[in-house]
Write a protein that holds these residues in place. Structure first.
Motif, PDB file in Angstrom:
ATOM      1  N   LEU A 107      17.704 -73.587  63.606  1.00  0.00           N
ATOM      2  CA  LEU A 107      18.290 -73.733  64.942  1.00  0.00           C
ATOM      3  C   LEU A 107      17.298 -74.352  65.918  1.00  0.00           C
ATOM      4  O   LEU A 107      17.645 -75.251  66.690  1.00  0.00           O
ATOM      5  CB  LEU A 107      18.766 -72.375  65.469  1.00  0.00           C
ATOM      6  CG  LEU A 107      20.027 -71.820  64.826  1.00  0.00           C
ATOM      7  CD1 LEU A 107      20.241 -70.374  65.245  1.00  0.00           C
ATOM      8  CD2 LEU A 107      21.240 -72.671  65.185  1.00  0.00           C
ATOM      9  N   ARG A 108      16.065 -73.893  65.874  1.00  0.00           N
ATOM     10  CA  ARG A 108      15.044 -74.415  66.784  1.00  0.00           C
ATOM     11  C   ARG A 108      14.796 -75.903  66.544  1.00  0.00           C
ATOM     12  O   ARG A 108      14.788 -76.706  67.472  1.00  0.00           O
ATOM     13  CB  ARG A 108      13.735 -73.637  66.630  1.00  0.00           C
ATOM     14  CG  ARG A 108      12.671 -74.032  67.684  1.00  0.00           C
ATOM     15  CD  ARG A 108      11.264 -73.673  67.258  1.00  0.00           C
ATOM     16  NE  ARG A 108      10.837 -74.374  66.062  1.00  0.00           N
ATOM     17  CZ  ARG A 108      10.500 -75.667  65.991  1.00  0.00           C
ATOM     18  NH1 ARG A 108      10.577 -76.428  67.057  1.00  0.00           N
ATOM     19  NH2 ARG A 108      10.113 -76.217  64.858  1.00  0.00           N
ATOM     20  N   SER A 109      14.634 -76.276  65.289  1.00  0.00           N
ATOM     21  CA  SER A 109      14.287 -77.665  64.983  1.00  0.00           C
ATOM     22  C   SER A 109      15.478 -78.617  65.068  1.00  0.00           C
ATOM     23  O   SER A 109      15.288 -79.828  65.126  1.00  0.00           O
ATOM     24  CB  SER A 109      13.651 -77.752  63.594  1.00  0.00           C
ATOM     25  OG  SER A 109      14.582 -77.422  62.588  1.00  0.00           O
ATOM     26  N   SER A 110      16.681 -78.094  65.101  1.00  0.00           N
ATOM     27  CA  SER A 110      17.881 -78.938  65.139  1.00  0.00           C
ATOM     28  C   SER A 110      18.537 -78.982  66.507  1.00  0.00           C
ATOM     29  O   SER A 110      19.644 -79.494  66.646  1.00  0.00           O
ATOM     30  CB  SER A 110      18.899 -78.431  64.106  1.00  0.00           C
ATOM     31  OG  SER A 110      18.359 -78.472  62.814  1.00  0.00           O
ATOM     32  N   THR A 111      17.864 -78.428  67.511  1.00  0.00           N
ATOM     33  CA  THR A 111      18.408 -78.380  68.864  1.00  0.00           C
ATOM     34  C   THR A 111      17.382 -78.950  69.837  1.00  0.00           C
ATOM     35  O   THR A 111      16.208 -78.592  69.788  1.00  0.00           O
ATOM     36  CB  THR A 111      18.743 -76.920  69.261  1.00  0.00           C
ATOM     37  OG1 THR A 111      19.613 -76.367  68.275  1.00  0.00           O
ATOM     38  CG2 THR A 111      19.392 -76.852  70.623  1.00  0.00           C
ATOM     39  N   GLU A 112      17.844 -79.855  70.688  1.00  0.00           N
ATOM     40  CA  GLU A 112      16.975 -80.445  71.713  1.00  0.00           C
ATOM     41  C   GLU A 112      16.653 -79.398  72.781  1.00  0.00           C
ATOM     42  O   GLU A 112      17.406 -78.427  72.936  1.00  0.00           O
ATOM     43  CB  GLU A 112      17.687 -81.630  72.383  1.00  0.00           C
ATOM     44  CG  GLU A 112      17.990 -82.782  71.456  1.00  0.00           C
ATOM     45  CD  GLU A 112      16.763 -83.553  71.020  1.00  0.00           C
ATOM     46  OE1 GLU A 112      15.685 -83.396  71.639  1.00  0.00           O
ATOM     47  OE2 GLU A 112      16.882 -84.308  70.042  1.00  0.00           O
ATOM     48  N   PRO A 113      15.575 -79.599  73.538  1.00  0.00           N
ATOM     49  CA  PRO A 113      15.241 -78.651  74.604  1.00  0.00           C
ATOM     50  C   PRO A 113      16.368 -78.439  75.624  1.00  0.00           C
ATOM     51  O   PRO A 113      16.491 -77.371  76.196  1.00  0.00           O
ATOM     52  CB  PRO A 113      14.011 -79.279  75.281  1.00  0.00           C
ATOM     53  CG  PRO A 113      13.388 -80.117  74.206  1.00  0.00           C
ATOM     54  CD  PRO A 113      14.547 -80.626  73.374  1.00  0.00           C
TER      55      PRO A 113
END
Length: 135
Positions: A47-53
């Motif tokens: 989720l962290r790596s596949s979502t932009e800030p």
């Protein structure tokens, strides 16, 4: 096993695991094996790596499967509300690869049906999965 392999030279090769997908594959393996702590850790990383800030999802299907994984972990630990919440969020995305999503959702559905057969929230979620598979 994958961590011991050298970085692949040709990530387009059919039999090469793309390192960018390692966390995603590991998440699935640990979820299926019942290693909930590791499945959850990898799901959160996916989720962290596949979502932009700004919250834009770059990899919506990976995120959907990560949410199903978190739902499975929650269901196994006795948190029905959290399990259904993650499951619903996974199903609500705009972009869906139905075969993949349904295969992964079936695992959560089975746990909910077996552990929470009379709970209205579980029954409602199972109805949503059935409706999605019928479409």
């Amino acid at each position: 096993m994958l961590e011991s392999l050298p970085y692949p030279e040709d990530t387009d090769h059919h039999f090469v695991v793309d390192p960018a997908k390692f966390d995603f594959y590991a998440m699935d393996c640990y979820r299926i094996a019942g290693e909930d702590r590791l499945a959850e850790m990898y799901a959160r990383e996916v989720l962290r790596s596949s979502t932009e800030p700004d919250g834009t999802e770059r990899k919506p299907m990976r995120n959907a499967e990560a949410r199903i994984t978190l739902g499975v972990v929650a269901a196994r630990s006795g948190d029905l509300d959290q399990a259904v919440s993650y499951g619903r969020r996974a199903l609500s995305g705009d972009r869906k690869s139905l075969p993949s999503l349904l295969m992964c959702s079936k695992e959560l559905a089975t746990i909910l049906r077996d552990r929470y057969p009379k709970e209205p929230e579980a029954i409602s979620y199972l109805d949503e999965v059935r409706a999605l598979s019928a479409s």
